[in-house]
Write a protein that holds these residues in place. Sequence first.
Motif, PDB file in Angstrom:
ATOM      1  N   SER A  44       4.534   1.477  -1.174  1.00  0.00           N
ATOM      2  CA  SER A  44       4.857   0.081  -1.473  1.00  0.00           C
ATOM      3  C   SER A  44       3.960  -0.496  -2.564  1.00  0.00           C
ATOM      4  O   SER A  44       3.960  -1.714  -2.785  1.00  0.00           O
ATOM      5  CB  SER A  44       4.768  -0.764  -0.194  1.00  0.00           C
TER       6      SER A  44
ATOM      7  N   THR B 196      -1.598  -4.259   4.562  1.00  0.00           N
ATOM      8  CA  THR B 196      -0.762  -5.226   3.852  1.00  0.00           C
ATOM      9  C   THR B 196      -0.799  -6.579   4.560  1.00  0.00           C
ATOM     10  O   THR B 196      -0.879  -7.637   3.924  1.00  0.00           O
ATOM     11  CB  THR B 196       0.680  -4.682   3.747  1.00  0.00           C
TER      12      THR B 196
ATOM     13  N   GLN C 283       0.837  11.068  -3.707  1.00  0.00           N
ATOM     14  CA  GLN C 283       1.536  10.622  -2.494  1.00  0.00           C
ATOM     15  C   GLN C 283       2.903  11.269  -2.385  1.00  0.00           C
ATOM     16  O   GLN C 283       3.274  11.797  -1.337  1.00  0.00           O
ATOM     17  CB  GLN C 283       1.716   9.097  -2.453  1.00  0.00           C
TER      18      GLN C 283
ATOM     19  N   LYS D 118      -3.697   6.120  12.098  1.00  0.00           N
ATOM     20  CA  LYS D 118      -3.429   4.698  12.348  1.00  0.00           C
ATOM     21  C   LYS D 118      -3.752   4.351  13.795  1.00  0.00           C
ATOM     22  O   LYS D 118      -4.353   3.324  14.086  1.00  0.00           O
ATOM     23  CB  LYS D 118      -1.954   4.393  12.087  1.00  0.00           C
TER      24      LYS D 118
ATOM     25  N   ILE E 292       0.850  -1.198   0.000  1.00  0.00           N
ATOM     26  CA  ILE E 292       0.000   0.000   0.000  1.00  0.00           C
ATOM     27  C   ILE E 292       0.887   1.250   0.000  1.00  0.00           C
ATOM     28  O   ILE E 292       2.046   1.189   0.417  1.00  0.00           O
ATOM     29  CB  ILE E 292      -0.969  -0.029   1.217  1.00  0.00           C
ATOM     30  N   GLY E 293       0.333   2.351  -0.453  1.00  0.00           N
ATOM     31  CA  GLY E 293       1.070   3.628  -0.469  1.00  0.00           C
ATOM     32  C   GLY E 293       2.322   3.493  -1.316  1.00  0.00           C
ATOM     33  O   GLY E 293       2.288   2.946  -2.431  1.00  0.00           O
TER      34      GLY E 293
HETATM   35  O1  LIG Z   1       5.811   0.118   3.260  1.00  0.00           O
HETATM   36  P1  LIG Z   1       4.957   0.229   4.496  1.00  0.00           P
HETATM   37  O2  LIG Z   1       5.770   0.322   5.731  1.00  0.00           O
HETATM   38  O3  LIG Z   1       3.958  -0.884   4.547  1.00  0.00           O
HETATM   39  O4  LIG Z   1       4.165   1.579   4.402  1.00  0.00           O
HETATM   40  C1  LIG Z   1       3.253   1.844   3.373  1.00  0.00           C
HETATM   41  C2  LIG Z   1       2.918   3.309   3.308  1.00  0.00           C
HETATM   42  O5  LIG Z   1       2.358   3.735   4.535  1.00  0.00           O
HETATM   43  C3  LIG Z   1       2.865   5.024   4.880  1.00  0.00           C
HETATM   44  O6  LIG Z   1       3.751   4.867   5.906  1.00  0.00           O
HETATM   45  C4  LIG Z   1       1.800   5.897   5.326  1.00  0.00           C
HETATM   46  O7  LIG Z   1       1.087   5.236   6.314  1.00  0.00           O
HETATM   47  C5  LIG Z   1       3.565   5.494   3.613  1.00  0.00           C
HETATM   48  O8  LIG Z   1       4.499   6.472   3.863  1.00  0.00           O
HETATM   49  C6  LIG Z   1       4.087   4.219   3.094  1.00  0.00           C
HETATM   50  O9  LIG Z   1       4.473   4.305   1.760  1.00  0.00           O
END
Ligand SMILES: O=P(O)(O)OC[C@H]1O[C@](O)(CO)[C@@H](O)[C@@H]1O
Length: 529
Positions: free
Chosen positions: A127, A186, A320, A461, A124-125
């Motif tokens: 990733s 994730t 993002q 979160k 996610i994000g």
């Molecule tokens: O790669 P991770 O640690 O799962 O984080 C995913 C995404 O979540 C964030 O930390 C935001 O919550 C982003 O900066 C990051 O890309």
Amino acid sequence: MDHDPAELWRRYQKHQTRSRSVGINLDVSRMNFSPRYWSKMEPAIQQAYEAMQQLEAGAIANPDEKRMVGHYWLRTPELAPDKKIATQIRETNDRLVRFAREVHDKVITPPRSARFTDVMLVGIGGSALGPQLVADALGTKRDKMRVHFLDNTDPDGIRRLLESIQTRLKSTLVLVVSKSGSTPETRNGMLEVRAAFEGQDLQFAPQAVAITGEDSKLDKQAKKEKWLERFPMWDWVGGRTSVTSAVGLLPAALQGLDVKGLLDGAAEMDRLTRGTNTKRNPAARMALMWYHATNGKGAKDLVILPYKDRLLLLSRYLQQLIMESLGKETDLDGNTVHQGLSVYGNKGSTDQHAFVQQLREGLNNFFATFVIVQQDVPRPGTQPMLEVDPDISSGDYLLGFWQGTRQALYENGRESMTLALDKLDAKSLGALIALYERAVGFYASLVNINAYHQPGVEAGKKAAASVLELQKKMIAYLKKHPDDTFSPEDLAAGLKQPEHVETLFHLLEHLAANKRHVARHRNRFAYLS
Ligand SMILES: O=P(O)(O)OC[C@H]1O[C@](O)(CO)[C@@H](O)[C@@H]1O
């Protein structure tokens, strides 16, 4: 704003920065800066260059998290501040390319199929967004593997994806990507996929790969369960700038994309934007235009308009990269600043039939960046282009619509820049990504903020985690009183959490809608066994 065509043409010629080696041209002639703007800003941008030099040399450029910021080393390892980092980068890149080759050559195979056919990235994000952009921008029918993304904890989305893969699950390679290794969405995605594997009597571990920080929860799990492979994510790479690490490179290599081209393009743009001659530095020019358009305070939104279907995800990716980097409450000196730069967009000319009406005539609270690609299709000339009108192709229409919209906006006092790519390939995409990464870094220096942390994300979160805790308590309470019905207020009183009555109400509604643990009786709720 000048409207004389001859003057505009002169202005266009004067205010473009051509990066010939990567085939990208930045034109800022339709931005309404004053003639003295560049010289006025020169001292500030020189400071930004200095800060960037220190960052690239390994300074703790992310002071809150006490981390170096090293995404530029990923494509030029020799610049890394110590040999160990350079070696890690090179070894990882070699290893992931080899891994992909062995998957393609059926040296690495799944237990119950002759070869891997599909890749599913769970992340996610940062990733997921970079890999998604790359896959969509460069993928073709000839890809070596089909790529899928699971980037949310939405059960319907998960089910839809798993149903679409169904019989190919036994030949699907699952990449679980999380820098922290503990992101709940994730983790959930991984558990759902794993359950689907078990549902088909398949083993998950021999088909699973982790890309994560060393010794993270995910890393430990992958190690313990003997997953097929593990690739590192280093603490000096931020999620939103991780696309040229294993995060972006491994799925791209598996898909059969030109990973070297992507890295070369990014490295070349890094080289070009390291220069301190502002006129020739497209990232500096772009950052300075953001500053001009928004007063250095995010006063206007940035609309990203690529006239290219394959760049549909660019605005989402940049959303993002830019908003998580620049949207900050305090500056580096601790002053409250509430900085940011809002980004949205989709693609042209599709948007001309949607929100461009407002851009042209409504609120003038934005500036646009058009992205155009001169070469309409890869390998032009292999198939004759249909002429939809005499001497006119669909691609000519696309270019015409870009020119028309740019002019229509300009005539109405709306500013825009244009990035013109000679063609869209791995190299130019790598360069485009690197261009924005560095523009973000420069802009952060101009407004004196830390672009490399994301403290604001934590609040949401934490709040979500306490909601889930409350749900567990509520269900336990209902279980203890199976014959009673409750209003949300009754439950809040019973749980001694009157301040959370609304939260409880939403939990009850959701559980009742899904016939899980809770049944609704008019305005009251009861335990559903
Ligand atoms: O790669 P991770 O640690 O799962 O984080 C995913 C995404 O979540 C964030 O930390 C935001 O919550 C982003 O900066 C990051 O890309």
